[in-house]
Design a protein around this motif. Structure first.
Motif, PDB file in Angstrom:
ATOM      1  N   ASN A  47     -40.133  17.574  -2.495  1.00 31.33           N
ATOM      2  CA  ASN A  47     -39.329  17.655  -1.552  1.00 31.33           C
ATOM      3  C   ASN A  47     -39.375  16.227  -0.511  1.00 31.33           C
ATOM      4  O   ASN A  47     -38.322  16.010  -0.138  1.00 31.33           O
ATOM      5  N   ASN A  48     -40.370  15.701  -0.633  1.00 28.40           N
ATOM      6  CA  ASN A  48     -40.466  14.487   0.189  1.00 28.40           C
ATOM      7  C   ASN A  48     -39.885  13.279  -0.639  1.00 28.40           C
ATOM      8  O   ASN A  48     -39.230  12.563  -0.002  1.00 28.40           O
ATOM      9  N   TRP A  65     -35.460  19.352  -9.056  1.00 31.43           N
ATOM     10  CA  TRP A  65     -36.185  20.545  -8.230  1.00 31.43           C
ATOM     11  C   TRP A  65     -35.702  21.986  -8.648  1.00 31.43           C
ATOM     12  O   TRP A  65     -34.550  22.337  -8.137  1.00 31.43           O
ATOM     13  N   VAL A  66     -36.329  22.790  -9.569  1.00 33.31           N
ATOM     14  CA  VAL A  66     -35.769  23.797 -10.009  1.00 33.31           C
ATOM     15  C   VAL A  66     -37.095  24.830  -9.843  1.00 33.31           C
ATOM     16  O   VAL A  66     -38.165  24.720 -10.075  1.00 33.31           O
ATOM     17  N   ASP A  67     -36.454  26.071  -9.050  1.00 31.88           N
ATOM     18  CA  ASP A  67     -37.529  27.129  -8.840  1.00 31.88           C
ATOM     19  C   ASP A  67     -36.854  28.441  -8.800  1.00 31.88           C
ATOM     20  O   ASP A  67     -36.295  28.911  -7.734  1.00 31.88           O
ATOM     21  N   ILE A 106     -29.877  13.902  -8.689  1.00 32.81           N
ATOM     22  CA  ILE A 106     -30.798  14.849  -8.288  1.00 32.81           C
ATOM     23  C   ILE A 106     -30.357  16.556  -8.635  1.00 32.81           C
ATOM     24  O   ILE A 106     -29.386  16.705  -8.242  1.00 32.81           O
ATOM     25  N   LYS A 107     -31.085  17.106  -9.020  1.00 35.05           N
ATOM     26  CA  LYS A 107     -30.829  18.532  -9.522  1.00 35.05           C
ATOM     27  C   LYS A 107     -31.590  19.593  -8.521  1.00 35.05           C
ATOM     28  O   LYS A 107     -32.798  19.328  -8.468  1.00 35.05           O
ATOM     29  N   GLN A 112     -39.344  22.386   5.986  1.00 31.86           N
ATOM     30  CA  GLN A 112     -40.386  21.608   5.499  1.00 31.86           C
ATOM     31  C   GLN A 112     -40.106  20.364   6.119  1.00 31.86           C
ATOM     32  O   GLN A 112     -40.844  19.568   6.511  1.00 31.86           O
ATOM     33  N   GLN A 113     -38.821  19.843   6.356  1.00 34.42           N
ATOM     34  CA  GLN A 113     -38.593  18.342   6.743  1.00 34.42           C
ATOM     35  C   GLN A 113     -38.215  18.422   8.159  1.00 34.42           C
ATOM     36  O   GLN A 113     -38.025  17.433   8.890  1.00 34.42           O
TER      37      GLN A 113
END
Length: 309
Positions: free
Chosen positions: A2-3, A115-117, A99-100, A133-134
């Protein structure tokens, strides 16, 4: 991860955000919600959302016009799109960094960062968590857009992808006073064409062996009701409450292919979708058939997994 995404957003002056073809509320909500969040945080940056327009979701926002040369030196973010084939606007390849961000199973990794979740209900839920988070600020419009995606992909919190974390993240959005009554009115409004097609579907869907539902919408049927293939997607769960139904499928004929929408109350169906040029979640997937014979194959597979469950 994420950062790292944040650092890339900070690095690039131009950011162009894509999503999948035939968009749903999660695709549009994540795409435009992220766009507005970046603009609020970095007002000096150029941030655009691109892809084909979907008339029924225009109330959430409209796409930007982006010239080819604007991709030069730009970061591209693709939201809610499992595989490259389904990305709306093929120019995503022209950017300098890709970015995905997606919640579907990662059957086809792509991008410099992915970033896949799949533990998230929706890509919009992922964006909410990322912003928290940011320590990024929400506002009424961003909250409405991200709420739209969560509502859409959880079936208004009825599907089993709704977790306690989903509700916790959604509660953050409800702190912002957007008009939820107006939102639901816009989301679920139907004109006469759609109501008549709804009636046709309820009278003509088939139940096979008591456990599989099937609906065939040919080009001629869609034309007679003046409804597009994409508009018909809102009916995919129309007969899902029929007693005994375990899985169901919509076959929707387009110009050169047949769109396949697969749903399940239990059996895993996304492996069937992968076999037929698609993918998705274990209980909600999409595929493509190129003949009616191929739709017969898909239906037989659906019957087999439903029988064995």
């Amino acid at each position: 991860m994420n950062n790292e995404i944040k650092s890339k957003i900070e690095k690039y002056e131009t950011i162009i955000i894509h999503r999948h073809v035939r968009p749903d509320p999660d695709a549009i909500g994540a795409q435009i919600g992220l766009k507005k969040a970046i603009q609020n945080q970095y007002p000096e940056k150029y941030v655009y959302a691109v892809g084909e327009e979907e008339e029924s979701l225009r109330f959430l926002g409209e796409m930007d016009k982006v010239e080819d040369d604007m991709y030069e030196g730009a970061a591209v973010i693709v939201c809610d799109t499992a595989n490259v084939e389904r990305i709306s606007d093929s120019r995503f390849k022209r950017g300098s960094y890709l970015i995905k961000i997606d919640h579907h199973p990662n059957e086809e990794p792509y991008g410099d960062i992915d970033w896949v979740d799949p533990t998230y209900s929706s890509t919009c839920e992922m964006i909410v968590e990322w912003m928290l988070q940011q320590n990024w600020e929400f506002d009424q419009e961003i909250a409405k857009l991200l709420y739209a995606g969560i509502v859409g992909d959880t079936g208004r919190f009825r599907f089993d992808n709704t977790t306690s974390d989903t509700l916790r993240r959604t509660s953050v959005l409800l702190e912002y006073p957007f008009d939820r009554n107006e939102f639901y009115s816009q989301l679920h409004k139907k004109d006469l064409r759609m109501l008549r097609l709804e009636g046709y579907i309820l009278q003509n869907f088939k139940v096979i062996e008591g456990c599989v539902g099937a609906m065939y919408l040919t080009k001629d049927i869609l034309k007679s009701f003046e409804v597009t293939s994409n508009e018909s997607s809102q009916f995919v769960n129309l007969f899902s409450d029929v007693e005994g139904l375990k899985t169901w499928v919509f076959f929707v004929e387009e110009e050169d292919r047949i769109r396949v929408r697969l749903r399940s109350k239990g059996p895993t169906i996304n492996d069937i979708a992968v076999d037929h040029h698609g993918g998705g979640h274990p209980k909600a997937s999409g595929a493509t058939a190129f003949s009616w014979d191929e739709t017969d194959e898909i239906l037989e597979k659906l019957i087999r997994v439903s029988r064995s469950s």
